[in-house]
Design an enzyme around this catalytic site. Structure first.
Site, PDB file in Angstrom:
ATOM      1  N   HIS A 207       4.016 -25.644 -50.402  1.00 55.90           N
ATOM      2  CA  HIS A 207       2.670 -25.052 -50.440  1.00 55.90           C
ATOM      3  C   HIS A 207       2.595 -23.699 -51.138  1.00 55.90           C
ATOM      4  O   HIS A 207       1.535 -23.093 -51.166  1.00 55.90           O
ATOM      5  CB  HIS A 207       2.109 -24.918 -49.024  1.00 55.90           C
ATOM      6  CG  HIS A 207       2.775 -23.837 -48.211  1.00 55.90           C
ATOM      7  ND1 HIS A 207       3.943 -24.037 -47.521  1.00 55.90           N
ATOM      8  CD2 HIS A 207       2.437 -22.548 -47.979  1.00 55.90           C
ATOM      9  CE1 HIS A 207       4.286 -22.924 -46.889  1.00 55.90           C
ATOM     10  NE2 HIS A 207       3.395 -21.995 -47.162  1.00 55.90           N
TER      11      HIS A 207
HETATM   12  C1  UD1 Z   1      -1.182 -18.893 -45.944  1.00 61.06           C
HETATM   13  C2  UD1 Z   1      -0.350 -17.645 -46.206  1.00 61.06           C
HETATM   14  C3  UD1 Z   1       1.078 -18.042 -46.555  1.00 61.06           C
HETATM   15  C4  UD1 Z   1       1.680 -18.931 -45.479  1.00 61.06           C
HETATM   16  C5  UD1 Z   1       0.750 -20.114 -45.209  1.00 61.06           C
HETATM   17  C6  UD1 Z   1       1.276 -20.874 -44.015  1.00 61.06           C
HETATM   18  C7  UD1 Z   1      -1.603 -15.773 -47.191  1.00 61.06           C
HETATM   19  C8  UD1 Z   1      -1.836 -14.984 -48.417  1.00 61.06           C
HETATM   20  N1  UD1 Z   1      -0.875 -16.892 -47.331  1.00 61.06           N
HETATM   21  O1  UD1 Z   1      -1.204 -19.643 -47.146  1.00 61.06           O
HETATM   22  O2  UD1 Z   1       1.890 -16.878 -46.659  1.00 61.06           O
HETATM   23  O3  UD1 Z   1       2.908 -19.406 -45.932  1.00 61.06           O
HETATM   24  O4  UD1 Z   1      -0.573 -19.650 -44.902  1.00 61.06           O
HETATM   25  O5  UD1 Z   1       0.822 -22.156 -43.959  1.00 61.06           O
HETATM   26  O6  UD1 Z   1      -2.044 -15.412 -46.138  1.00 61.06           O
HETATM   27  N2  UD1 Z   1      -6.901 -24.929 -45.920  1.00 61.06           N
HETATM   28  C9  UD1 Z   1      -7.423 -26.006 -45.251  1.00 61.06           C
HETATM   29  N3  UD1 Z   1      -7.409 -25.979 -43.886  1.00 61.06           N
HETATM   30  C10 UD1 Z   1      -6.911 -24.942 -43.174  1.00 61.06           C
HETATM   31  C11 UD1 Z   1      -6.390 -23.849 -43.872  1.00 61.06           C
HETATM   32  C12 UD1 Z   1      -6.385 -23.858 -45.247  1.00 61.06           C
HETATM   33  O7  UD1 Z   1      -7.892 -26.967 -45.855  1.00 61.06           O
HETATM   34  O8  UD1 Z   1      -6.932 -25.006 -41.927  1.00 61.06           O
HETATM   35  C13 UD1 Z   1      -6.865 -24.975 -47.403  1.00 61.06           C
HETATM   36  C14 UD1 Z   1      -8.072 -24.357 -48.057  1.00 61.06           C
HETATM   37  O9  UD1 Z   1      -8.402 -25.116 -49.185  1.00 61.06           O
HETATM   38  C15 UD1 Z   1      -7.573 -23.011 -48.526  1.00 61.06           C
HETATM   39  C16 UD1 Z   1      -6.094 -23.271 -48.803  1.00 61.06           C
HETATM   40  O10 UD1 Z   1      -5.724 -24.265 -47.862  1.00 61.06           O
HETATM   41  O11 UD1 Z   1      -8.269 -22.532 -49.628  1.00 61.06           O
HETATM   42  C17 UD1 Z   1      -5.224 -22.056 -48.648  1.00 61.06           C
HETATM   43  O12 UD1 Z   1      -5.367 -21.473 -47.359  1.00 61.06           O
HETATM   44  P1  UD1 Z   1      -5.028 -19.914 -47.145  1.00 61.06           P
HETATM   45  O13 UD1 Z   1      -5.088 -19.567 -45.706  1.00 61.06           O
HETATM   46  O14 UD1 Z   1      -5.844 -19.075 -48.052  1.00 61.06           O
HETATM   47  O15 UD1 Z   1      -3.566 -19.790 -47.661  1.00 61.06           O
HETATM   48  P2  UD1 Z   1      -2.309 -20.711 -47.431  1.00 61.06           P
HETATM   49  O16 UD1 Z   1      -1.952 -21.314 -48.722  1.00 61.06           O
HETATM   50  O17 UD1 Z   1      -2.534 -21.592 -46.259  1.00 61.06           O
HETATM   51  N1  UDP Z   2       5.254 -26.801 -39.607  1.00 61.40           N
HETATM   52  C1  UDP Z   2       4.630 -27.739 -38.801  1.00 61.40           C
HETATM   53  N2  UDP Z   2       4.107 -28.867 -39.376  1.00 61.40           N
HETATM   54  C2  UDP Z   2       4.205 -29.116 -40.716  1.00 61.40           C
HETATM   55  C3  UDP Z   2       4.856 -28.147 -41.532  1.00 61.40           C
HETATM   56  C4  UDP Z   2       5.355 -26.989 -40.942  1.00 61.40           C
HETATM   57  O1  UDP Z   2       4.557 -27.568 -37.592  1.00 61.40           O
HETATM   58  O2  UDP Z   2       3.716 -30.171 -41.165  1.00 61.40           O
HETATM   59  C5  UDP Z   2       5.779 -25.559 -38.973  1.00 61.40           C
HETATM   60  C6  UDP Z   2       7.200 -25.214 -39.301  1.00 61.40           C
HETATM   61  O3  UDP Z   2       8.100 -25.863 -38.432  1.00 61.40           O
HETATM   62  C7  UDP Z   2       7.206 -23.716 -39.104  1.00 61.40           C
HETATM   63  C8  UDP Z   2       5.826 -23.306 -39.540  1.00 61.40           C
HETATM   64  O4  UDP Z   2       5.026 -24.477 -39.489  1.00 61.40           O
HETATM   65  O5  UDP Z   2       7.358 -23.393 -37.725  1.00 61.40           O
HETATM   66  C9  UDP Z   2       5.899 -22.760 -40.948  1.00 61.40           C
HETATM   67  O6  UDP Z   2       4.640 -22.702 -41.523  1.00 61.40           O
HETATM   68  P1  UDP Z   2       4.411 -22.724 -43.080  1.00 61.40           P
HETATM   69  O7  UDP Z   2       5.509 -23.436 -43.778  1.00 61.40           O
HETATM   70  O8  UDP Z   2       3.034 -23.214 -43.259  1.00 61.40           O
HETATM   71  O9  UDP Z   2       4.393 -21.163 -43.432  1.00 61.40           O
HETATM   72  P2  UDP Z   2       5.506 -20.131 -43.947  1.00 61.40           P
HETATM   73  O10 UDP Z   2       6.606 -20.108 -42.966  1.00 61.40           O
HETATM   74  O11 UDP Z   2       5.909 -20.571 -45.319  1.00 61.40           O
HETATM   75  O12 UDP Z   2       4.752 -18.844 -44.021  1.00 61.40           O
END
Ligand code: UD1
Ligand code: UDP
Length: 376
Positions: A207
């Site tokens: 992601h």
């Molecule tokens: C965010 C964090 C990233 C973390 C990740 C964990 C920032 C800058 N980034 O990235 O560091 O690794 O979360 O998962 O804070 N969306 C949905 N449903 C949701 C949430 C998001 O559809 O419940 C989609 C939306 O299209 C959104 C995109 O995901 O635009 C990105 O979501 P966002 O929270 O902005 O950043 P992440 O890529 O999730």
């Molecule tokens: N995780 C989860 N379901 C998934 C993918 C990840 O529960 O389908 C958990 C994973 O085990 C970890 C956390 O989500 O505990 C990490 O989140 P993510 O990879 O979204 O964020 P990051 O650590 O890169 O910020």
């Protein structure tokens, strides 16, 4: 400090919930008054609710519902919402986690309102300012009053940036506490059966914006991932961020690829526990595979979590090198250079953090020696 001080935890994204759960539990055991503010950065049931259920987190005292947007729009909504909630609740300490936009916004709001803050997972650095998370880490650490480090390398990064050592506590990794607590429930068999997956499989989670946002990057990544799937059946619980772009690049269900919704915490880690290989760009998954001893290939040019390489099963790879690295990892199995887990990854980080916070709230001597905690 006033009688019966209040601690607020600001959480917004999936990894925040996993890191906060052990801290909330341990503060509760010490009788500290506390509440969770959910910013709503993540809002899908499978990105949020499932973690509250799996991790036993209490209901938030507020949910700001900020949702998604560009960095400016999301951060602006977070600032406005968090300022209101902090003014309303008047906490004595606000605890933030990791490196997401919700964390950055909470730190800025509190700094301007004169509310004291603690940062859990301080001092991690990828030294790559092209990552939004790196910007968030630097700003958050520079403004925090208490900094909780998960690995020793963080201490030197913070020292190099001029953070006084007295503010910093090496406490271990609360994400690993959550994993320890979940271990007895981690059983791959029911998840594998539910997904109709074979017994031997790999898992991929992808992601990071640098990997999934541009069609070019997505195409290169998907081509490499599909090559891995020719070696071993691949299950891909897909983060909503990459869903469309990676599908357009060809990451769709096929004979040896299964693209599924994001999994709940226990289901996902059960699957990881039983996997022959994990391919990821997640921060947390690099740590969890280290703890579980599952080979992990991280498709990134750098990591802010080098202990997962020196003390764990993690290797950095480019998309071009991923298929060959997967072949080798599948042949060799997990190997860890040091043969031992990173220091203090022992399942007791939450209680260490809670002891420091509770002493800080009482105004006690916070020297690491007085807390029984290492400062370097
Ligand atoms: C965010 C964090 C990233 C973390 C990740 C964990 C920032 C800058 N980034 O990235 O560091 O690794 O979360 O998962 O804070 N969306 C949905 N449903 C949701 C949430 C998001 O559809 O419940 C989609 C939306 O299209 C959104 C995109 O995901 O635009 C990105 O979501 P966002 O929270 O902005 O950043 P992440 O890529 O999730
Ligand atoms: N995780 C989860 N379901 C998934 C993918 C990840 O529960 O389908 C958990 C994973 O085990 C970890 C956390 O989500 O505990 C990490 O989140 P993510 O990879 O979204 O964020 P990051 O650590 O890169 O910020």
């Amino acid at each position: 400090m006033r009688e019966n001080p209040l601690v607020l935890h600001v959480l917004g994204a999936r990894p925040n919930f996993v890191k906060a759960a052990p801290v909330v539990r341990a503060l509760g055991e010490l009788g500290v008054r506390q509440g969770i503010v959910h910013t709503g950065q993540h809002y899908d049931a499978l990105m949020s609710d499932v973690f509250f259920a799996d991790l036993g987190l209490p209901e938030p005292v507020a949910n700001l519902g900020v949702g998604s947007g560009t960095h400016a729009k999301q951060t602006a909504a977070l600032l406005v919402g968090l300022e209101e909630v902090v003014l309303e609740h008047a906490p004595d300490l606000v605890v933030v986690y990791g490196d997401v936009n919700s964390t950055l916004a909470a730190i800025l709001v509190c700094a301007k309102l004169g509310v004291r803050t603690a940062h859990v997972e301080a001092g991690l650095r990828s030294f790559d300012r092209g990552m939004p998370e790196e910007v968030n880490r630097i700003v958050t650490d520079s403004l925090s009053d208490l900094l909780f480090a998960t690995s020793p390398d963080a201490l030197s990064h913070l020292a190099a940036e001029g953070v006084p050592a007295a503010k910093v506590h090496l406490v271990g990794n609360p994400m690993i506490d959550s994993l320890f607590a979940a271990l007895p429930s981690l059983d791959p068999a029911p998840v594998v059966a539910r997904l109709g997956a074979p017994e031997r499989y790999a898992v991929a989670t992808l992601h990071r914006p640098a990997n999934v946002d541009s069609p070019e990057a997505a195409a290169e990544l998907v081509s490499a991932v599909l090559e891995v799937s020719r070696q071993i059946p691949l299950i891909v619980p897909i983060h909503p961020r990459g869903r469309t772009r990676l599908a357009e690049a060809g990451l769709v269900d096929g004979p040896s690829v299964q693209v599924v919704d994001p999994l709940g915490y226990v289901d996902f880690l059960s699957l990881v526990r039983g996997a022959a290989l994990v391919v990821t760009d997640s921060g947390g998954v690099q740590e969890e595979t280290t703890m579980l001893g599952v080979p992990c290939l991280t498709v990134r040019p750098n990591t802010e979590r080098p202990v997962t390489i020196t003390h764990g099963t993690n290797r950095l790879v480019t998309p071009a090198l991923l298929p060959a690295a997967a072949e080798k990892a599948l042949a060799d199995g997990a190997s860890t250079p040091s043969g031992e887990l990173p220091p203090l990854w022992d399942g007791a980080a939450g209680p260490r953090i809670a002891r420091v916070i509770s002493a800080w709230l009482r105004g006690d001597n916070l020297s690491p020696a007085a807390q029984g905690i290492r400062s370097e």
